[in-house]
Design an enzyme around this catalytic site. Structure first.
Site: not given
Ligand code: IPE
Ligand code: MG
Length: 231
Positions: A2, A53, A19, A113, A5-6
Site C-alpha cells: 500500500d 477504483r 504503481h 521461492l 498513490g501517495r
Molecule cells: C497500491 O497502493 C495498492 C494497489 C491496489 C495496487 P495504493 O494505490 O492503494 O496507494 P495509496 O493508498 O493511494 O497511496
Molecule cells: Mg491504498
C-alpha cells in the site's frame, strides 16, 4: 502493498507513476526473499474491492500486471521461482488470464521461492468458494455435513497446500487486514509500517524481519511451555 498513490502524489506525479515504482519494489522484495531462502512470499496486488477504483486506474493496473509478467517471467523461471496466482481470475482480462496460465505452467516444477500473487482476491471470496466446493461435494453425496471440519474447509482455500504465513507486512501506514488472507492469518505476526510501498527497500524489509525475529510464537500455549520446549 500500500502507498503507491501517495508516493506519486508527494512527487506531483500521476498515481500510475507510483504503481510503476511499486513494481520495482516487488522485484527487489522477490529477489531478497529468494536470496534469504524464504519459502513462500504472497503479495496482495489487487483486491476484489479494487474494482471500485476509477476505470482508468484499474485498466492501467491490469496492463502493468501483464507487462511485468511478460518482462519478468524468464528471469523468475531461471531463478527457480514457482509462481502461483490466487483469486478469481475469471474477471481478469483474457490476455492476462492466458499469461498467468502459461507462467504457472512454466514454473510449476521449480523448487525455489514460491511466489504467490493475489489478484482479484478477497478473504471473504476465498472462504465462500471453499464453502461452495464442500457444499457441492455434499450434494454429490461424496461427503456428509459431519465431514465439514476445520481441516477440510482449510484444504479448499487458495493456499491449501502451503503453510500459514509467519509474517504479515502492511506498508503505507494503515493498520488493517483489508480482506487479505482472513483464514490463514489466524496466528500470523502482524507488522505495520508507515513506509510507502515504493520506498520499501532492503533496509525496510530487514527491519520487518528483525521485528519478526523478536516475537515469541505461542499458538495458544503459555510462554513457560514454549521455553521448556526450546533447548
Ligand atoms: C497500491 O497502493 C495498492 C494497489 C491496489 C495496487 P495504493 O494505490 O492503494 O496507494 P495509496 O493508498 O493511494 O497511496
Ligand atoms: Mg491504498
Amino acid at each position: 502493498m500500500d502507498g503507491n498513490g501517495r508516493w506519486a502524489k508527494q512527487r506531483n506525479l500521476p498515481r500510475h507513476a507510483g504503481h510503476i515504482a511499486g513494481v520495482e519494489t516487488v522485484r527487489e522484495v522477490v529477489r531478497i526473499s529468494a536470496e534469504l531462502g524464504i519459502g513462500v512470499l504472497t503479495l496482495f496486488a489487487f483486491s476484489s474491492e479494487n474494482w471500485r477504483r476509477p476505470r482508468e486506474e484499474v485498466g492501467l493496473l491490469m496492463n502493468l500486471f501483464l507487462t511485468a509478467l511478460q518482462r519478468e517471467i524468464t528471469r523468475l523461471h531461471k531463478n527457480q521461482v514457482q509462481l502461483r496466482i490466487i483469486g478469481d481470475r475469471t474477471a481478469l482480462p483474457k490476455p492476462l488470464q492466458d499469461k498467468i496460465d502459461s507462467a504457472e505452467t512454466l514454473t510449476q516444477h521449480n523448487t525455489g521461492l514460491k511466489l504467490v500473487i493475489a489478484a482479484n482476491y478477497g478473504g471473504h471470496w476465498d472462504l465462500t468458494q471453499a464453502a461452495r466446493q464442500l457444499y457441492e461435494q455434499i450434494r454429490a453425496g461424496q461427503i456428509t455435513p459431519e465431514d465439514v471440519t476445520q481441516e477440510r474447509l482449510g484444504a479448499h482455500t487458495c493456499l491449501a497446500n502451503l503453510p500459514d504465513p509467519d509474517l504479515f507486512i502492511r506498508t503505507g501506514g494503515e493498520q488493517r487486514i483489508s480482506n487479505f488472507l482472513l483464514w490463514q492469518l489466524a496466528y500470523t505476526e502482524l507488522y505495520f509500517t508507515e513506509t510507502l510501498w515504493p520506498d520499501f527497500n532492503t533496509t525496510a524489509f530487514q527491519q520487518a524481519l528483525r521485528f519478526y525475529a523478536t516475537r515469541q510464537r505461542r499458538f495458544g500455549r503459555t510462554g513457560d511451555q514454549i521455553q521448556q520446549d526450546t533447548p
